[in-house]
Scaffold this active site. Sequence first.
Site, PDB file in Angstrom:
ATOM      1  N   LYS A 269       2.177  -8.397  -5.278  1.00 23.78           N
ATOM      2  CA  LYS A 269       2.631  -7.939  -3.961  1.00 23.78           C
ATOM      3  C   LYS A 269       2.349  -8.989  -2.894  1.00 23.78           C
ATOM      4  CE  LYS A 269       1.376  -4.472  -0.457  1.00 23.78           C
ATOM      5  NZ  LYS A 269       0.451  -3.357  -0.157  1.00 23.78           N
ATOM      6  N   ASP A 274       1.063  -6.310   7.168  1.00 22.09           N
ATOM      7  CA  ASP A 274       1.480  -4.914   7.048  1.00 22.09           C
ATOM      8  C   ASP A 274       0.997  -4.108   8.246  1.00 22.09           C
ATOM      9  OD1 ASP A 274       2.376  -2.472   6.191  1.00 22.09           O
ATOM     10  OD2 ASP A 274       0.738  -2.165   4.762  1.00 22.09           O
ATOM     11  N   LYS A 281      -0.005   1.838  11.257  1.00 22.80           N
ATOM     12  CA  LYS A 281      -1.414   1.998  10.974  1.00 22.80           C
ATOM     13  C   LYS A 281      -2.211   2.112  12.274  1.00 22.80           C
ATOM     14  CE  LYS A 281      -1.318  -0.941   6.816  1.00 22.80           C
ATOM     15  NZ  LYS A 281      -1.817   0.048   5.833  1.00 22.80           N
ATOM     16  N   ASP A 292      -2.786  -8.499   2.751  1.00 19.68           N
ATOM     17  CA  ASP A 292      -1.915  -7.624   1.970  1.00 19.68           C
ATOM     18  C   ASP A 292      -1.012  -8.400   1.016  1.00 19.68           C
ATOM     19  OD1 ASP A 292      -1.530  -4.961   1.371  1.00 19.68           O
ATOM     20  OD2 ASP A 292       0.198  -4.735   2.694  1.00 19.68           O
ATOM     21  N   ASP A 351       4.569   3.100   5.356  1.00 13.06           N
ATOM     22  CA  ASP A 351       3.337   2.374   5.067  1.00 13.06           C
ATOM     23  C   ASP A 351       3.043   2.346   3.570  1.00 13.06           C
ATOM     24  OD1 ASP A 351       1.099   0.878   5.673  1.00 13.06           O
ATOM     25  OD2 ASP A 351      -0.192   2.625   5.954  1.00 13.06           O
ATOM     26  N   GLU A 353       4.748   0.755   1.431  1.00 15.76           N
ATOM     27  CA  GLU A 353       5.814  -0.231   1.242  1.00 15.76           C
ATOM     28  C   GLU A 353       5.599  -1.129   0.028  1.00 15.76           C
ATOM     29  OE1 GLU A 353       2.722  -2.775   2.099  1.00 15.76           O
ATOM     30  OE2 GLU A 353       3.152  -0.868   3.074  1.00 15.76           O
ATOM     31  N   ARG A 355       4.764  -0.529  -3.053  1.00 16.66           N
ATOM     32  CA  ARG A 355       5.401  -0.054  -4.288  1.00 16.66           C
ATOM     33  C   ARG A 355       6.912  -0.266  -4.267  1.00 16.66           C
ATOM     34  NH1 ARG A 355       2.867   5.742  -3.280  1.00 16.66           N
ATOM     35  NH2 ARG A 355       1.318   4.280  -2.442  1.00 16.66           N
TER      36      ARG A 355
END
Length: 505
Positions: A269, A274, A281, A292, A351, A353, A355
């Site tokens: 990933k 993010d 968030k 991230d 959030d 995201e 996956r």
Amino acid sequence: MSTSVGYQPPAVAVAGALPKRPVQSSVLIVPVVSGDDGNGATVVGNPYLDAEATGEIEVALRALGAKGGNEQLTRVVVPALPVSSVLAVGLGKSRDEWSAETIRRAAGAAARSLSGVENVFTTLSDLDLEAAIEGLLLGAYRFTEFRSAKTAPTDAGIRKVTALTPDTRSATKDAAARAEAIAVAVATARDFVNTPPSHLFPAEFAERAKTLGEQAGLEVKILDEKALARDGYGGIIGVGKGSSRPPRLVRLAHRGGGRKGKKVALVGKGITFDTGGISIKPAANMHHMTSDMGGAAAVIATVVLAARQKLPIDVVAYVPMAENMPSSTAQRPGDVLTQYGGITVEVLNTDAEGRLVLADAIVRACEDNPDYLIETSTLTGAQTVALGSRTPGVMGSDEFRDRVAEISQEVGENAWAMPLPEELKDDLKSTVADLANVSGSRFAGMLVAGTYLREFVADGVEWAHIDIAAPAYNSGGPWGYTPKGGTGVPTRTMFAVLEDIAANG
């Protein structure tokens, strides 16, 4: 391996004895244990110190109250030795042998304390050569790319590490070189994670990955936003469309297996920052989301390391890169997107995201017909709740999952096997699409995310998902060989698994 941001690790040498002449700006690292008499630290016996030097060290340590506890550091001057000082590092209670991780952490703690020392000699290598070198190089790691002259370290840092060992044959030197290569790969992953999102956005991340890959002789291909849209990568496009800095998908391939060799796919990933998107968030600690892309960083470092170590297997990495931002063009909660391969997904929470981009990459990786697939990501806060800040969770095919977890524990990254209960799939049902990207339950979040990813793994592919949400980034104080900031987890795990597959299939 050169790094992409500029960390220059110390040079490594192997020697059978201390130099005869004094070495300027030098230190000798000596392991000590808690004395059986309870009166203080005792030097672990080794062939590099005579009785007089050993006695001087122990007298000095006891005068300072050193007890030899785990990673306890005490520095003394021993005029009889050809070094500026001696650094005693504690291994705890006396025993016949210590684990590699104990040696690695002791070496790392020692290296972190050696500001202003250029030359390091170590007798920890007499206990475990590779662990001592890994620990020293990782403990010596610094990230100073964005320091001005006002706050940058004034000393050059450790320039050379000499591992003392009675066996200096070529096989020993090869082992030392392997340890050095692994440590540099971890440092590369750390550099990526520590680079701020202002300077590491998807296009730049892709170019740096390309440079590293080409230097290592990898096949490299980058898909930009136009190619991603054309080819149907709906997850990557959906996550990235809220940002002014468009997404990328990088493919890095090492061809070492020939016709009969095993093929392994790696997926990581790469969310360069993010915010959570429209499902934004909280502001507190949002700056930690610079990490991230920790999974992508580790995957890039691992495939480059596999190429440089000439592993006799094929390793093909797919690295989706995007920035998850809120804007007038961002995807909305309730939107439906089509993942690469055709599965439709209702995006209930923007959030969740990671996956979405990973699913696209997993499907594409499976088109290459790998025998194994390893995916890693800073995926869920639930990993931290379940396992804490230092223990990755591993999910996937039962046998391969357990194999990855066992190897991870052997190398000191300590991943733990977790289940994927079948009933969790029902929590991902959508009323308007094939799947929802989150469940309506607040429980088992790490396992739900793994269950989502399982839907995109092709039949017959042994796979493992490693959730490194907290272990990829140390937001607390340094410990052992682990600094504050990027840790490089799980680079060592993935490389060790690749070595195991190369050796055992």
